[in-house]
Design an enzyme around this catalytic site. Structure first.
Site, short mmCIF file in Angstrom:
data_model
loop_
_atom_site.label_atom_id
_atom_site.label_comp_id
_atom_site.label_asym_id
_atom_site.label_seq_id
_atom_site.Cartn_x
_atom_site.Cartn_y
_atom_site.Cartn_z
N HIS A 64 -2.52 1.21 6.89
CA HIS A 64 -2.90 1.09 5.48
C HIS A 64 -3.12 2.48 4.91
O HIS A 64 -3.50 3.41 5.63
CB HIS A 64 -4.17 0.26 5.32
CG HIS A 64 -4.49 -0.03 3.88
ND1 HIS A 64 -3.77 -0.93 3.13
CD2 HIS A 64 -5.43 0.48 3.05
CE1 HIS A 64 -4.26 -0.97 1.91
NE2 HIS A 64 -5.26 -0.12 1.83
N HIS A 112 -5.93 1.80 -4.20
CA HIS A 112 -4.96 1.30 -3.23
C HIS A 112 -4.55 -0.11 -3.61
O HIS A 112 -5.16 -0.75 -4.48
CB HIS A 112 -5.56 1.33 -1.81
CG HIS A 112 -6.71 0.37 -1.60
ND1 HIS A 112 -6.85 -0.40 -0.47
CD2 HIS A 112 -7.77 0.05 -2.39
CE1 HIS A 112 -7.93 -1.13 -0.55
NE2 HIS A 112 -8.52 -0.87 -1.71
N CYS A 143 0.82 -1.22 0.00
CA CYS A 143 0.00 0.00 0.00
C CYS A 143 0.85 1.27 0.00
O CYS A 143 0.63 2.18 -0.81
CB CYS A 143 -0.97 -0.02 1.17
SG CYS A 143 -0.20 0.07 2.81
#
Length: 344
Positions: free
Chosen positions: A308, A320, A260
């Site tokens: 994240h 993402h 990520c």
């Protein structure tokens, strides 16, 4: 990234999700039971899916720790290299001054070991005594200065070597930490994979459908009238869109695969902006803004630990790298609890 069942955006509704997962749970109750070694006897596809979500979240947290350890190791490698260069130059200087002083000592020894001032006073040519005495003073002053410089250089060299040793020790600690975090990631991902493989095919498909709440590649672009936060943010959005469909690879920052934070770093690098490596550091790479004021190109971090991160692209969507097995894709901005929104 993982717990995509809490969407607050248009897409799969809560009732639709409940229907999907309830059907999967009914199937699991009939077929799964206590059959697997990796699941509790009372597991349903819902509880197994929740455990998979949790394992993915824990693996991602460990991935960001791995990334941080790797970044620290890179920084320390640079420090070690620079310290070693300084030490080499310092050693050359020390050697040079030692040679100069050694040459002077040997010359004095060849002169019979007589103190130079006494040799001058006994000179057979007293007319130039004062001139030669002045030269002697300058020579002695020079040697004294050289000796003082030598001592100073030796102290600096010892300090530089100590700094290099400290950086080397830190480098080894960072390497060890990276290794530990890597083993944690591998273990968590393997456990998640075993849980998924233990589910019947229909339940695995239901879990995947419930996790895919986004619109899919090629959609979700910003609506007219909502510009990016800046020209560089617009360039980053264009870059992150080019990455759609590429695989999640933990610890990777492109161009063929991403985790990520690696995806965010790569996208902004295409816009000429250098971001830190981890999601925790990236959240402080600009000015924080309210979620309601998010613009395309803003970084959206998730969970309290900011483990994240995705990029807001407008229309209530982020792009993402979700988790292993799921490619770079669109998902609703509210797929998980939002920790912060950062405008780079």
């Amino acid at each position: 990234m993982v717990s995509h069942r809490r969407s607050t955006q248009p897409g799969v509704s809560r009732s639709a999700r409940a229907t999907v997962l309830s059907a999967a749970a009914a199937t699991a109750a009939a077929t799964l039971g206590a059959a697997t070694a990796n699941a509790e006897p009372q597991d349903t596809s819902q509880s197994a899916g929740a455990r998979v979500d949790r394992l993915y979240a824990e693996a991602e947290h460990a991935t960001e720790q791995y990334n941080e350890a790797g970044e620290n190791a890179g920084r320390l490698r640079g420090e070690v290299s620079r310290a070693q260069d300084r030490a080499a130059r310092g050693q050359e200087r020390v050697n040079r001054m030692r040679t100069e002083l050694g040459s002077a000592a040997r010359a004095q020894y060849r002169a019979g070991g007589i103190d130079p001032s006494l040799a001058l006073l006994l000179s057979s040519d007293p007319d130039d005594y004062l001139d030669r005495a002045a030269v002697l003073d300058r020579v002695n002053d020079s040697r004294a200065g050289t000796l003082a410089e030598l001592r100073k250089a030796q102290r600096a060299l010892a300090q530089t070597r100590a700094e290099a040793a400290g950086s080397l020790a830190g480098l080894e600690r960072s390497r060890a930490a990276a290794g530990r975090h890597k083993r944690t990631v591998v273990r968590k991902l393997a456990e998640a994979r075993r849980l998924l493989e233990a589910l019947p095919g229909a339940d695995r498909a239901a879990f995947e459908r419930a996790s895919r709440t986004g619109r899919g590649a090629g959609t979700g672009t910003a609506p007219a009238g909502l510009p990016a936060g800046s020209a560089r943010a617009a360039a980053a959005v264009m870059a992150v869109q080019r990455a759609l469909g590429r695989p999640y690879v933990w610890g990777a920052s492109g161009p063929s695969g991403f985790d990520c934070s690696g995806l965010m770093r790569w996208a902004y690098a295409q816009a000429g902006v250098s971001l830190p490596r981890t999601s925790q550091a990236q959240r402080y790479a600009g000015r924080m803004v309210p979620l309601a004021e998010a613009r395309p190109g803003d970084l959206v971090t998730y969970r309290a630990d900011a483990s994240h991160i995705g990029m807001y692209v407008g229309n209530g969507q982020v792009i993402h790298a979700p988790y292993p097995g799921a490619p770079v894709r669109y998902d609703p901005v509210g797929m998980m609890p939002v920790s912060s929104v950062t405008r780079v």
